[in-house]
Structures are given as structure tokens and as C-alpha cells.
Design a protein around this motif. Sequence first.
Motif, PDB file in Angstrom:
ATOM      1  N   TYR A  76       0.807  -1.458  -0.231  1.00 39.21           N
ATOM      2  CA  TYR A  76       0.099  -0.147  -0.369  1.00 39.21           C
ATOM      3  C   TYR A  76       0.505   1.421   0.233  1.00 39.21           C
ATOM      4  O   TYR A  76       2.195   0.901   0.478  1.00 39.21           O
ATOM      5  N   SER A  77       0.580   2.005  -0.816  1.00 36.41           N
ATOM      6  CA  SER A  77       1.121   3.860  -0.765  1.00 36.41           C
ATOM      7  C   SER A  77       0.582   5.008  -0.310  1.00 36.41           C
ATOM      8  O   SER A  77       1.095   6.010   0.015  1.00 36.41           O
ATOM      9  N   GLU A  78      -1.008   4.485  -0.342  1.00 36.24           N
ATOM     10  CA  GLU A  78      -1.703   5.226  -0.002  1.00 36.24           C
ATOM     11  C   GLU A  78      -1.569   6.621  -0.307  1.00 36.24           C
ATOM     12  O   GLU A  78      -1.394   8.124  -0.265  1.00 36.24           O
ATOM     13  N   GLY A  79      -2.172   5.888  -1.796  1.00 35.85           N
ATOM     14  CA  GLY A  79      -2.028   7.926  -2.397  1.00 35.85           C
ATOM     15  C   GLY A  79      -0.867   7.862  -3.451  1.00 35.85           C
ATOM     16  O   GLY A  79      -0.090   9.053  -4.063  1.00 35.85           O
ATOM     17  N   LEU A  80       0.435   7.854  -2.929  1.00 38.38           N
ATOM     18  CA  LEU A  80       1.940   7.990  -2.853  1.00 38.38           C
ATOM     19  C   LEU A  80       1.989   7.706  -4.326  1.00 38.38           C
ATOM     20  O   LEU A  80       2.474   8.277  -5.194  1.00 38.38           O
ATOM     21  N   GLU A  81       1.512   6.631  -4.699  1.00 42.75           N
ATOM     22  CA  GLU A  81       1.798   6.305  -6.255  1.00 42.75           C
ATOM     23  C   GLU A  81       1.040   7.137  -7.830  1.00 42.75           C
ATOM     24  O   GLU A  81       1.428   7.194  -8.418  1.00 42.75           O
ATOM     25  N   THR A  82      -0.035   7.681  -7.068  1.00 46.77           N
ATOM     26  CA  THR A  82      -1.256   8.424  -7.720  1.00 46.77           C
ATOM     27  C   THR A  82      -0.347  10.031  -7.623  1.00 46.77           C
ATOM     28  O   THR A  82      -0.036  10.238  -8.806  1.00 46.77           O
ATOM     29  N   LEU A  83      -0.074  10.557  -6.585  1.00 45.03           N
ATOM     30  CA  LEU A  83       0.916  11.774  -6.290  1.00 45.03           C
ATOM     31  C   LEU A  83       2.313  12.281  -7.212  1.00 45.03           C
ATOM     32  O   LEU A  83       3.241  12.530  -7.849  1.00 45.03           O
ATOM     33  N   VAL A  84       3.162  10.438  -7.337  1.00 47.17           N
ATOM     34  CA  VAL A  84       4.349  10.252  -8.095  1.00 47.17           C
ATOM     35  C   VAL A  84       3.669   9.966  -9.719  1.00 47.17           C
ATOM     36  O   VAL A  84       4.419  10.544 -10.578  1.00 47.17           O
ATOM     37  N   ASP A  85       2.878  10.036  -9.587  1.00 47.69           N
ATOM     38  CA  ASP A  85       2.050   9.713 -11.642  1.00 47.69           C
ATOM     39  C   ASP A  85       2.048  11.139 -11.622  1.00 47.69           C
ATOM     40  O   ASP A  85       2.324  11.309 -13.142  1.00 47.69           O
ATOM     41  N   TYR A  86       1.192  11.812 -11.050  1.00 50.05           N
ATOM     42  CA  TYR A  86       0.804  12.842 -11.554  1.00 50.05           C
ATOM     43  C   TYR A  86       2.084  13.993 -11.136  1.00 50.05           C
ATOM     44  O   TYR A  86       1.128  15.243 -11.489  1.00 50.05           O
TER      45      TYR A  86
END
Length: 233
Positions: free
Chosen positions: A29-39
Motif C-alpha cells: 500500500y502506498s496510501e495515494g503516493l503512487e498517484t501523486l508521483v505519477d501526476y
Amino acid sequence: MHTPMHTDSQLLFLLQLCSSSLPVGAYSYSEGLETLVDYGKIRCSSSLQQWLESELRYGAIGMEAAVMVRVYKAAETNDLETLKYWNQWLSAARETEELRNSSQQMGRALVRLLIELEPKMKEIFEQIGDNCNCGINYAIAFTVAATFFGINLQATLLGYLHSWLVNLVTAGIKLIPLGQTTGQILLKDLQGLLIKTVEQAMAVSDDDLGCCSWGLALASMQHETLYTRLFRS
């Protein structure tokens, strides 16, 4: 903040409970970090640190720590109704299905492990959840275990927050990417804020329980639409 000394066995169990090798699936789990890095919202160690600081000051993790204070006191007195209440309250406070699932999936894994380590805990968890099969949040299981083994409250909260932080820094190292040394510098730099978060969690009233986590909620909701994913959230 003064933290009373533990026995050697209590300290060792706390270290075991907080270890990144604990088989509860936290690494997935990344707790949203993966989305934030991708964006492109998080691109370096400084932006990662800013995000983590915001989460500790205003986000759901601080509220979770405050709930753990209440759970700890209820577990000390074997107040099962209060334990059930705060478990349900924490589930209701999860803003997305991914965040709720991650909390309960990790909780379920920890409960199963704890029962293997100490069978006497089975009865406690059966009364909190549904025959230990679902519905127990990770923070609840963690706190009940710490209480059972006599870990004091401040150390329980610090250990929990530190394990949360280690998991997200590790995710950031993989995603951005960052070097291992940079990750260790981040952990050291955020120690003071971890202590402050514990102090605030110990002092907040029931009426003031809450958080500002809309950024985390949006990142979590958008995660499932990413083209590729390393993490489950």
C-alpha cells in the motif's frame, strides 16, 4: 515526553510489532503516493517530506492515533463495547473503499498472526469483530496487542506512527525514486513531528476528532485509473 521503561520482552515485542517484515501486507500500500508521483505532485525528497508532514499535522494518521488512545484505555479495562464502537467509528471515517480495505485487510492479517503467537487473544478479537474474519482495523488490532503485552501508550503510538512512516518512505524510495540514505535522512528529520503528533493525539477531545485529508482521498480514488500500478492503493 517521558516514556516509562519496558521489560526486555516488552521492548522486543514492540520492535517485532513495528517491524517492516511483519507479514501484514503493509508493503503493498502506498496510501495515494503512487498517484501523486505519477501526476508529478511528488518528485523529490523535499516534496515527499512536505506531503508526509501535512499528513502528520492534518491528515487521517493523526486522527487514527487519537482513536488508538481511546482503544488502548478501553482494552486496559476490557471494555468490549467501547472497543467495538471505535473500530466501527474508524471504519466509517475511511473516505474511500481502497483506504478502508487496506486498513481491514492489514488488520485481518495481524489478527491471524497474533492468534498464532498468543492463542489467548482469539477471544478478544472474536468479540470485537466477526469471528476474526473481517472488519477489524489495523490500528485497533495493533493497539489491542500492545495493551495485551503491557506496552505503554506513548511507545505504542510512537511505534505505530514510525512503522507507518517507514512504509511510506519506502514507497517513496521505490516510486520517485530516492536513495536509501535519503530515506533514512527523511525518517530522522521527521522524528520530532512524530513525537508532537503523539502528544496531540493524547490531548485531543472526542468533539475535536477529525482531519483534513481530501488530498489523500482524491489520490486514493484516482489510483485505480493509473495505467500501471506497483501498489494496491
